[in-house]
Design a protein around this motif. Structure first.
Motif, PDB file in Angstrom:
ATOM      1  N   GLY A  16       0.785  -1.228   0.000  1.00  0.00           N
ATOM      2  CA  GLY A  16       0.000   0.000   0.000  1.00  0.00           C
ATOM      3  C   GLY A  16       0.820   1.283   0.000  1.00  0.00           C
ATOM      4  O   GLY A  16       0.262   2.379  -0.034  1.00  0.00           O
ATOM      5  N   ALA A  17       2.146   1.168   0.008  1.00  0.00           N
ATOM      6  CA  ALA A  17       2.995   2.369   0.040  1.00  0.00           C
ATOM      7  C   ALA A  17       3.098   3.043  -1.328  1.00  0.00           C
ATOM      8  O   ALA A  17       3.409   4.227  -1.417  1.00  0.00           O
ATOM      9  N   GLY A  18       2.869   2.285  -2.396  1.00  0.00           N
ATOM     10  CA  GLY A  18       2.971   2.853  -3.737  1.00  0.00           C
ATOM     11  C   GLY A  18       4.218   2.438  -4.493  1.00  0.00           C
ATOM     12  O   GLY A  18       4.597   3.060  -5.474  1.00  0.00           O
ATOM     13  N   LYS A  19       4.832   1.356  -4.061  1.00  0.00           N
ATOM     14  CA  LYS A  19       6.053   0.878  -4.711  1.00  0.00           C
ATOM     15  C   LYS A  19       5.829   0.564  -6.187  1.00  0.00           C
ATOM     16  O   LYS A  19       6.676   0.870  -7.026  1.00  0.00           O
TER      17      LYS A  19
ATOM     18  N   SER B  46       2.746   6.455   5.560  1.00  0.00           N
ATOM     19  CA  SER B  46       2.309   6.163   6.920  1.00  0.00           C
ATOM     20  C   SER B  46       1.393   4.946   6.942  1.00  0.00           C
ATOM     21  O   SER B  46       0.790   4.573   5.928  1.00  0.00           O
ATOM     22  N   GLU B  47       1.255   4.355   8.113  1.00  0.00           N
ATOM     23  CA  GLU B  47       0.369   3.194   8.259  1.00  0.00           C
ATOM     24  C   GLU B  47      -1.068   3.568   7.909  1.00  0.00           C
ATOM     25  O   GLU B  47      -1.778   2.806   7.249  1.00  0.00           O
ATOM     26  N   ALA B  48      -1.494   4.754   8.332  1.00  0.00           N
ATOM     27  CA  ALA B  48      -2.868   5.191   8.049  1.00  0.00           C
ATOM     28  C   ALA B  48      -3.109   5.318   6.551  1.00  0.00           C
ATOM     29  O   ALA B  48      -4.159   4.900   6.042  1.00  0.00           O
TER      30      ALA B  48
ATOM     31  N   ARG C 226      -1.460   3.770   4.131  1.00  0.00           N
ATOM     32  CA  ARG C 226      -1.415   2.436   3.529  1.00  0.00           C
ATOM     33  C   ARG C 226      -2.708   1.681   3.793  1.00  0.00           C
ATOM     34  O   ARG C 226      -3.263   1.046   2.895  1.00  0.00           O
ATOM     35  N   LEU C 227      -3.194   1.742   5.013  1.00  0.00           N
ATOM     36  CA  LEU C 227      -4.446   1.072   5.374  1.00  0.00           C
ATOM     37  C   LEU C 227      -5.594   1.600   4.518  1.00  0.00           C
ATOM     38  O   LEU C 227      -6.384   0.831   3.960  1.00  0.00           O
ATOM     39  N   ASP C 228      -5.670   2.909   4.380  1.00  0.00           N
ATOM     40  CA  ASP C 228      -6.719   3.527   3.565  1.00  0.00           C
ATOM     41  C   ASP C 228      -6.650   3.039   2.115  1.00  0.00           C
ATOM     42  O   ASP C 228      -7.670   2.687   1.521  1.00  0.00           O
ATOM     43  N   ARG C 229      -5.454   2.994   1.548  1.00  0.00           N
ATOM     44  CA  ARG C 229      -5.304   2.545   0.153  1.00  0.00           C
ATOM     45  C   ARG C 229      -5.722   1.094  -0.021  1.00  0.00           C
ATOM     46  O   ARG C 229      -6.367   0.743  -1.012  1.00  0.00           O
ATOM     47  N   LEU C 230      -5.342   0.240   0.923  1.00  0.00           N
ATOM     48  CA  LEU C 230      -5.678  -1.184   0.805  1.00  0.00           C
ATOM     49  C   LEU C 230      -7.180  -1.411   0.885  1.00  0.00           C
ATOM     50  O   LEU C 230      -7.722  -2.236   0.155  1.00  0.00           O
TER      51      LEU C 230
ATOM     52  N   LEU D 195      17.944   5.635  -0.220  1.00  0.00           N
ATOM     53  CA  LEU D 195      17.093   6.714  -0.729  1.00  0.00           C
ATOM     54  C   LEU D 195      15.660   6.405  -0.312  1.00  0.00           C
ATOM     55  O   LEU D 195      15.238   5.248  -0.356  1.00  0.00           O
ATOM     56  N   VAL D 196      14.910   7.445   0.078  1.00  0.00           N
ATOM     57  CA  VAL D 196      13.515   7.275   0.480  1.00  0.00           C
ATOM     58  C   VAL D 196      12.632   8.121  -0.423  1.00  0.00           C
ATOM     59  O   VAL D 196      12.924   9.298  -0.662  1.00  0.00           O
ATOM     60  N   VAL D 197      11.558   7.504  -0.929  1.00  0.00           N
ATOM     61  CA  VAL D 197      10.553   8.226  -1.702  1.00  0.00           C
ATOM     62  C   VAL D 197       9.323   8.340  -0.801  1.00  0.00           C
ATOM     63  O   VAL D 197       8.667   7.341  -0.512  1.00  0.00           O
ATOM     64  N   GLU D 198       9.039   9.560  -0.339  1.00  0.00           N
ATOM     65  CA  GLU D 198       7.864   9.791   0.509  1.00  0.00           C
ATOM     66  C   GLU D 198       6.621   9.752  -0.372  1.00  0.00           C
ATOM     67  O   GLU D 198       6.571  10.407  -1.415  1.00  0.00           O
ATOM     68  N   ASN D 199       5.604   8.980   0.044  1.00  0.00           N
ATOM     69  CA  ASN D 199       4.405   8.852  -0.779  1.00  0.00           C
ATOM     70  C   ASN D 199       3.133   8.840   0.065  1.00  0.00           C
ATOM     71  O   ASN D 199       2.318   7.937  -0.027  1.00  0.00           O
ATOM     72  N   ASP D 200       2.976   9.868   0.886  1.00  0.00           N
ATOM     73  CA  ASP D 200       1.744   9.996   1.663  1.00  0.00           C
ATOM     74  C   ASP D 200       0.706  10.847   0.942  1.00  0.00           C
ATOM     75  O   ASP D 200      -0.452  10.847   1.330  1.00  0.00           O
TER      76      ASP D 200
END
Length: 197
Positions: free
Chosen positions: A11-14, A133-135, A137-141, A171-176
């Motif tokens: 759910g992070a968007g990888k 964030s967990e929230a 990811r949960l929302d997307r799933l 490297l981190v890709v922020e995806n909130d």
């Protein structure tokens, strides 16, 4: 050529980051795609999975019954480890073949969902983590994949924690945020990866 690992929690968007990197010119080695290939009918992988888990994980036409197998392995860490012991060596072998075939100067990105969980970070010269964030990811799933909240939380709990993933990141890709905010972030990562190649 550097070996680049891409990962992120469910759910992070990888997958979207992988798609964008591919559109910029990266050669994508998708572990999920390979993992499906190595358990197609007639493969040594499917035979080994059926021998380990029994005929109940096969459909009537001899294909892998993913929901049936998922119900077993997502509920039991030992059974999940048994599955991984079968599939991961086959996936690693095919991924190495694809890396070698990419040619000099190529930016090869290995999309590996369970990179953190399986302690694979040392195998890569650079690890890119897609973070949300967990929230989020949960929302997307629940909203986008149609999972119940319980199913989503179970899948998330079966993976590494956010902190564990970030600890291995180069490297981190922020995806909130929304999708339109993601593309410029991925472009920046692509430029860094291109320089490293």
């Amino acid at each position: 050529m550097p070996k680049i690992g891409l990962t992120g929690g469910i759910g992070a968007g990888k997958s979207e980051v992988a798609r964008l990197l591919s559109s910029y010119g990266a050669v994508l080695v998708d572990s999920d795609v390979i993992a499906r290939e190595v358990v197609e009918p007639g493969t040594e992988g499917l035979a080994a999975v059926a021998a380990e888990f029994g005929p109940g994980v096969l459909t009537a036409d001899g294909r892998l019954d993913r929901p049936a197998l998922g119900a077993i392995v997502f509920a039991d860490a030992e059974r999940r480890a048994a599955l991984n012991a079968i599939v991961h060596p086959l996936v690693a072998r095919r991924a190495a073949e694809l890396q070698d075939a990419a040619g000099p100067g190529a930016v090869v990105v290995h999309d590996v969902p369970l990179l953190t969980e399986n302690g694979l970070a040392p195998l890569y010269d650079l690890v890119v983590v897609v973070d949300a964030s967990e929230a989020t990811r949960l929302d997307r799933l629940v909203r986008l994949r149609g999972m119940s909240e319980q199913q989503a939380r179970s899948r998330m709990a079966a993976q590494a924690t956010r902190e564990q993933r970030l600890a291995i990141a180069d490297l981190v890709v922020e995806n909130d945020g929304p999708l339109e905010e993601l593309a410029p972030r991925v472009r920046t990562v692509w430029e860094a990866l291109s320089r490293s190649a």
